[in-house]
Design a protein around this motif. Sequence first.
Motif, PDB file in Angstrom:
ATOM      1  N   VAL A 148    -136.646  93.257  31.464  1.00 58.33           N
ATOM      2  CA  VAL A 148    -136.301  91.939  32.086  1.00 58.33           C
ATOM      3  C   VAL A 148    -135.724  90.954  31.079  1.00 58.33           C
ATOM      4  CG1 VAL A 148    -136.513  90.045  33.605  1.00 58.33           C
ATOM      5  CG2 VAL A 148    -137.385  92.235  34.090  1.00 58.33           C
ATOM      6  N   ASN A 149    -134.408  90.438  31.083  1.00 57.03           N
ATOM      7  CA  ASN A 149    -133.931  89.674  30.010  1.00 57.03           C
ATOM      8  C   ASN A 149    -134.596  87.937  30.403  1.00 57.03           C
ATOM      9  OD1 ASN A 149    -132.550  91.218  28.294  1.00 57.03           O
ATOM     10  ND2 ASN A 149    -130.791  91.374  29.730  1.00 57.03           N
ATOM     11  N   GLY A 150    -134.410  87.278  29.420  1.00 56.80           N
ATOM     12  CA  GLY A 150    -134.652  85.787  29.569  1.00 56.80           C
ATOM     13  C   GLY A 150    -134.833  85.026  28.352  1.00 56.80           C
ATOM     14  N   SER A 151    -135.719  84.036  28.413  1.00 56.22           N
ATOM     15  CA  SER A 151    -135.991  83.260  27.062  1.00 56.22           C
ATOM     16  C   SER A 151    -137.395  83.889  26.714  1.00 56.22           C
ATOM     17  CB  SER A 151    -136.227  81.975  27.604  1.00 56.22           C
ATOM     18  OG  SER A 151    -137.429  81.533  28.318  1.00 56.22           O
ATOM     19  N   ALA A 152    -137.693  83.727  25.555  1.00 58.63           N
ATOM     20  CA  ALA A 152    -139.101  84.028  24.829  1.00 58.63           C
ATOM     21  C   ALA A 152    -140.341  83.567  25.626  1.00 58.63           C
ATOM     22  CB  ALA A 152    -139.168  83.769  23.503  1.00 58.63           C
ATOM     23  N   ASN A 153    -140.104  82.401  26.023  1.00 62.51           N
ATOM     24  CA  ASN A 153    -141.102  81.841  26.992  1.00 62.51           C
ATOM     25  C   ASN A 153    -141.412  82.477  28.132  1.00 62.51           C
ATOM     26  OD1 ASN A 153    -142.797  79.933  25.521  1.00 62.51           O
ATOM     27  ND2 ASN A 153    -141.370  78.182  26.030  1.00 62.51           N
ATOM     28  N   GLU A 154    -140.212  82.623  28.777  1.00 60.86           N
ATOM     29  CA  GLU A 154    -140.170  83.500  30.264  1.00 60.86           C
ATOM     30  C   GLU A 154    -140.890  84.807  29.848  1.00 60.86           C
ATOM     31  OE1 GLU A 154    -136.564  81.372  32.131  1.00 60.86           O
ATOM     32  OE2 GLU A 154    -136.182  83.061  31.157  1.00 60.86           O
ATOM     33  N   LEU A 155    -140.605  85.729  29.023  1.00 61.67           N
ATOM     34  CA  LEU A 155    -140.913  86.970  28.989  1.00 61.67           C
ATOM     35  C   LEU A 155    -142.527  86.772  28.497  1.00 61.67           C
ATOM     36  CD1 LEU A 155    -140.539  89.815  28.594  1.00 61.67           C
ATOM     37  CD2 LEU A 155    -139.925  89.715  26.334  1.00 61.67           C
ATOM     38  N   ILE A 156    -142.787  86.053  27.424  1.00 61.25           N
ATOM     39  CA  ILE A 156    -144.333  85.793  27.207  1.00 61.25           C
ATOM     40  C   ILE A 156    -145.070  85.436  28.339  1.00 61.25           C
ATOM     41  CG2 ILE A 156    -146.000  84.741  25.954  1.00 61.25           C
ATOM     42  CD1 ILE A 156    -143.685  84.322  23.597  1.00 61.25           C
ATOM     43  N   LEU A 169    -144.997  96.582  23.495  1.00 61.82           N
ATOM     44  CA  LEU A 169    -144.498  95.322  22.809  1.00 61.82           C
ATOM     45  C   LEU A 169    -144.003  95.620  21.624  1.00 61.82           C
ATOM     46  CD1 LEU A 169    -145.178  92.346  23.250  1.00 61.82           C
ATOM     47  CD2 LEU A 169    -147.311  92.436  22.404  1.00 61.82           C
ATOM     48  N   ALA A 170    -144.785  96.398  20.672  1.00 61.30           N
ATOM     49  CA  ALA A 170    -144.116  96.622  19.162  1.00 61.30           C
ATOM     50  C   ALA A 170    -142.406  97.024  19.557  1.00 61.30           C
ATOM     51  CB  ALA A 170    -144.940  97.828  18.631  1.00 61.30           C
ATOM     52  N   ARG A 171    -142.436  97.916  20.268  1.00 66.03           N
ATOM     53  CA  ARG A 171    -140.912  98.338  20.489  1.00 66.03           C
ATOM     54  C   ARG A 171    -139.871  97.262  21.036  1.00 66.03           C
ATOM     55  NH1 ARG A 171    -143.168 102.951  22.667  1.00 66.03           N
ATOM     56  NH2 ARG A 171    -143.371 102.327  24.767  1.00 66.03           N
ATOM     57  N   LEU A 172    -140.578  96.151  21.683  1.00 68.67           N
ATOM     58  CA  LEU A 172    -139.731  94.938  22.248  1.00 68.67           C
ATOM     59  C   LEU A 172    -139.426  94.198  21.022  1.00 68.67           C
ATOM     60  CD1 LEU A 172    -138.400  93.476  24.453  1.00 68.67           C
ATOM     61  CD2 LEU A 172    -140.713  92.459  24.811  1.00 68.67           C
ATOM     62  N   LEU A 173    -140.451  93.851  20.355  1.00 69.03           N
ATOM     63  CA  LEU A 173    -140.518  92.813  19.170  1.00 69.03           C
ATOM     64  C   LEU A 173    -139.675  93.340  18.142  1.00 69.03           C
ATOM     65  CD1 LEU A 173    -144.480  91.640  18.882  1.00 69.03           C
ATOM     66  CD2 LEU A 173    -142.352  90.356  19.763  1.00 69.03           C
ATOM     67  N   PRO A 209    -141.724  97.096  33.976  1.00 66.98           N
ATOM     68  CA  PRO A 209    -140.521  96.529  34.233  1.00 66.98           C
ATOM     69  C   PRO A 209    -140.271  95.296  33.631  1.00 66.98           C
ATOM     70  CG  PRO A 209    -141.414  97.135  36.104  1.00 66.98           C
ATOM     71  CD  PRO A 209    -142.573  97.107  35.171  1.00 66.98           C
ATOM     72  N   LEU A 210    -141.239  94.430  33.251  1.00 68.45           N
ATOM     73  CA  LEU A 210    -141.082  93.230  32.530  1.00 68.45           C
ATOM     74  C   LEU A 210    -140.530  93.465  31.320  1.00 68.45           C
ATOM     75  CD1 LEU A 210    -144.287  91.428  33.735  1.00 68.45           C
ATOM     76  CD2 LEU A 210    -142.056  91.442  34.907  1.00 68.45           C
ATOM     77  N   PHE A 211    -140.799  94.276  30.531  1.00 69.83           N
ATOM     78  CA  PHE A 211    -140.230  94.589  29.156  1.00 69.83           C
ATOM     79  C   PHE A 211    -139.034  94.721  29.366  1.00 69.83           C
ATOM     80  CE2 PHE A 211    -144.768  96.007  28.401  1.00 69.83           C
ATOM     81  CZ  PHE A 211    -144.938  95.197  27.522  1.00 69.83           C
TER      82      PHE A 211
END
Length: 247
Positions: free
Chosen positions: A99-107, A154-158, A95-97
Amino acid sequence: MSHSARHVKAVRNEEHKGDARKERWREHRLARRAELVQAAVRAIGEHGAEVGMDDIAAEAGVSKPVLYRHFSDKSDLYVAVGEWGTDLLMQRLRPLFKVNGSANELIRRLLDAYLGLIEEYPDLYRFVVQRNFTDRPVASDPVSNEKTVIANSLARLLGRYMRALGLDSGGVEVWSHGLVGLVQASGDWWLDRQTMSREDLTTYLAQVIWSGIDGVLRSAGLVLDPDENLDLLDETYLEVVPDEELG
């Protein structure tokens, strides 16, 4: 209806009933196997990573021969427990992948979810990673499978963000597998040492990960504020930096 037609219909009905019985039996065995895996997880939590089959059988309330009816050997049980752990981890990460937000929040969210799980199940983590329980090489390695599943997500997200920024996404698989290895190795060290809090470890790892991402962006002439919201990847969040100003 002729005798032949009645006979064919009767045969088909028996075949259908037989298939239904087989399916019910298969579902029963799968459910029973899942219960025994749960018992193994509880036994690991009680006895540690060096748990034995006797401990697991006792926790399940069955004899060892019953365990071996559902698992061909110790390695089969080990793989099943590892798959249970991977499924649990992905239930928390997946679910975290999205969720929107800032890069720092996601990491930080992803790091905290992973570190939180291994902190919650330290003996299960050691059981799977150390592989001491197995009695033969396993064809399906839960640790490698887990790394691959996380790295692919992670690769799909990046890749999505890199393409949205107009950048080459060819390196995202390399970065993703490298990041997963970094976090796992750091988690191994942290579980054994416990010399800092989970929050501090999350902060340090987030800094390292963002530094790598920031370096890639800067090499392309972009600066992205890690605390800006990435929901729309609006161009106002980006500052184009002349080559001579890139450090």
